[in-house]
Design a protein around this motif. Structure first.
Motif, short mmCIF file in Angstrom:
data_model
loop_
_atom_site.label_atom_id
_atom_site.label_comp_id
_atom_site.label_asym_id
_atom_site.label_seq_id
_atom_site.Cartn_x
_atom_site.Cartn_y
_atom_site.Cartn_z
N GLY A 110 0.71 -1.16 -0.04
CA GLY A 110 0.10 0.07 -0.10
C GLY A 110 0.69 1.41 0.20
O GLY A 110 0.39 2.38 -0.37
N CYS B 86 -4.51 -0.60 -5.46
CA CYS B 86 -4.81 -0.71 -3.89
C CYS B 86 -6.26 -0.58 -3.64
O CYS B 86 -6.52 -1.43 -2.83
N LYS C 102 -7.15 -1.87 -0.11
CA LYS C 102 -5.84 -1.19 0.47
C LYS C 102 -5.77 0.33 0.24
O LYS C 102 -6.46 0.97 -0.81
N ASP D 181 0.59 -10.03 4.51
CA ASP D 181 1.48 -8.87 3.85
C ASP D 181 1.76 -9.59 2.46
O ASP D 181 1.88 -9.00 1.28
N ASP E 157 -0.96 -10.32 0.30
CA ASP E 157 -1.51 -9.13 -0.08
C ASP E 157 -0.80 -8.49 -1.62
O ASP E 157 -1.28 -7.89 -2.27
#
Length: 391
Positions: free
Chosen positions: A190, A326, A331, A375, A378
């Protein structure tokens, strides 16, 4: 959902391998094997011979809709909403294969808290094997899900951690991409870096005059003392919001009964502003020169600009695409400036419009380095969104 089992295996495999700067062969071979197993071609350049390493930079081209290659044309047109053109300009994803020391004999574990760590005796290597793993996982996800996607170029550089040596000798003309993302900064996915500093390395060699330190010290000129006076004159640390400077090493002299005849000082300065960078370099050179003149010593100076600063307008397409991606994965995008350099400093100089993206790694360049599996997962989702793959 991302195939976390495969993602775990990819990261553990790569992070368990030794990959110090200029010795990336083992990790590079693992990456090449993974890419070729997916039916992709990999080109390796001559960086190894040019920088004294074991491995060249790797470049892999992924054609548009590569993941659909096994589907008949009718299935492609009926089951997919978007088919990308082969001639469309590719998007670049860039990572680096080397890690900082201590990185030999790593023992990497995934804890019950779903966080990757080393056993504490070495770094983890998430910088930048998190980025490498995410790129490889992206390819698996595209293939398994039979997703259409834009053409991609994947660049895996070497010797990034030693002043960007690998990318500095890479032939940027080999790239067709005009926009891209370097996966190489800390924090949860992000974060996008839109400005980074230039870097200048300075090496001072102070020449004094030797003498017996007990019998006739007044006839000598201590190069160490002169260097200390020069350093004391310098503004160091945080100079202004855009500029920093640091003394990295000082060495010289010999036995205590000899006034030191020579002393070497290694330093650096960084700035987001080219003019401030040049001014800080001149300031440090002047300080050492004044100290030498005042004492009768002499000094030789070598400066080398390792890389230049870059800045991306938040309204440029590469930044807007990142913000949209994002949003697509839930995000909130955060655009920042940083004090660290990356391969993008070189690539942007060659005309690439790009950003550096966070990869989930935390406390990098230390034995406390860690990476949350969530993470990393993601990050793969973000790459899918950037690739324009529908998910």
């Amino acid at each position: 959902m991302i195939d976390e089992k495969r993602l775990i295996e990819l990261f553990l495999q790569l992070a368990s391998l030794d990959s110090p700067s200029l010795e990336e062969r083992t990790v590079a071979d693992a990456v090449i094997a993974e890419l070729t197993s997916l039916g992709l071609d990999v080109a390796e350049d001559d960086a190894a011979s040019r920088i004294g390493g074991t491995t060249g930079n790797l470049l892999c081209r992924v054609p548009a809709n590569w993941a659909l290659q096994d589907l008949p044309d009718a299935a492609k047109s009926s089951s997919q909403e978007v088919i990308f053109r082969q001639e469309q300009a590719p998007l670049l994803f860039s990572t680096h294969l080397d890690t900082v020391q201590p990185c030999r004999g790593k023992h990497v574990l995934l804890g019950a808290d779903r966080i990757f760590r080393s056993d504490g005796t070495t770094i983890l290597g998430a910088d930048d094997l998190a980025g490498v793993s995410a790129v490889l996982a992206l390819l698996h996800e595209l293939r398994d899900r039979k997703m259409p996607h834009r053409p991609l170029e994947l660049l895996f550089s070497v010797a990034e951690e030693v002043h960007l040596q690998g990318i500095s000798v890479f032939d940027t003309h080999a790239l067709k991409a005009q926009e891209g993302y370097v996966l190489d900064t800390s924090g949860a996915p992000g974060i996008g870096v839109i400005a980074a500093p230039g870097h200048v390395l300075l090496q001072f060699e102070v020449h004094g005059r030797p003498a017996h330190a007990g019998i006739a010290p007044e006839t000598g000129i201590s190069a160490i003392a002169v260097a200390a006076q020069g350093i004391a004159r310098m503004q160091l640390g945080r100079i202004d919001p855009d500029t920093t400077a640091n003394i990295g090493r000082i060495e010289g002299g010999g036995e205590t009964n000899i006034v030191a005849a020579s002393c070497k000082v290694t330093a650096e300065c960084r700035s987001l502003d080219p003019q401030r960078l040049a001014a800080q370099v001149q300031h440090m050179v002047d300080c050492m020169g004044l100290a030498a003149t005042a004492t009768g010593a002499s000094v030789t100076v070598q400066t080398h600009q390792s890389y230049h600063p870059y800045r991306v307008d938040p309204d440029q397409p590469v930044a807007r695409r990142f913000q949209d991606a994002c949003m697509a994965i839930g995000k909130t995008a955060r655009l920042i400036a940083t004090g660290g350099g990356s391969d993008l400093n070189i690539l942007s100089r060659a005309g690439l419009s790009g950003m550096v993206l966070s990869c989930g790694m935390q406390q990098v360049h230390s034995n406390a380095e860690n990476l949350a599996l969530g993470d990393l997962s993601d990050l793969v989702m973000l790459l899918l969104a950037l690739s324009d793959a529908p998910f």
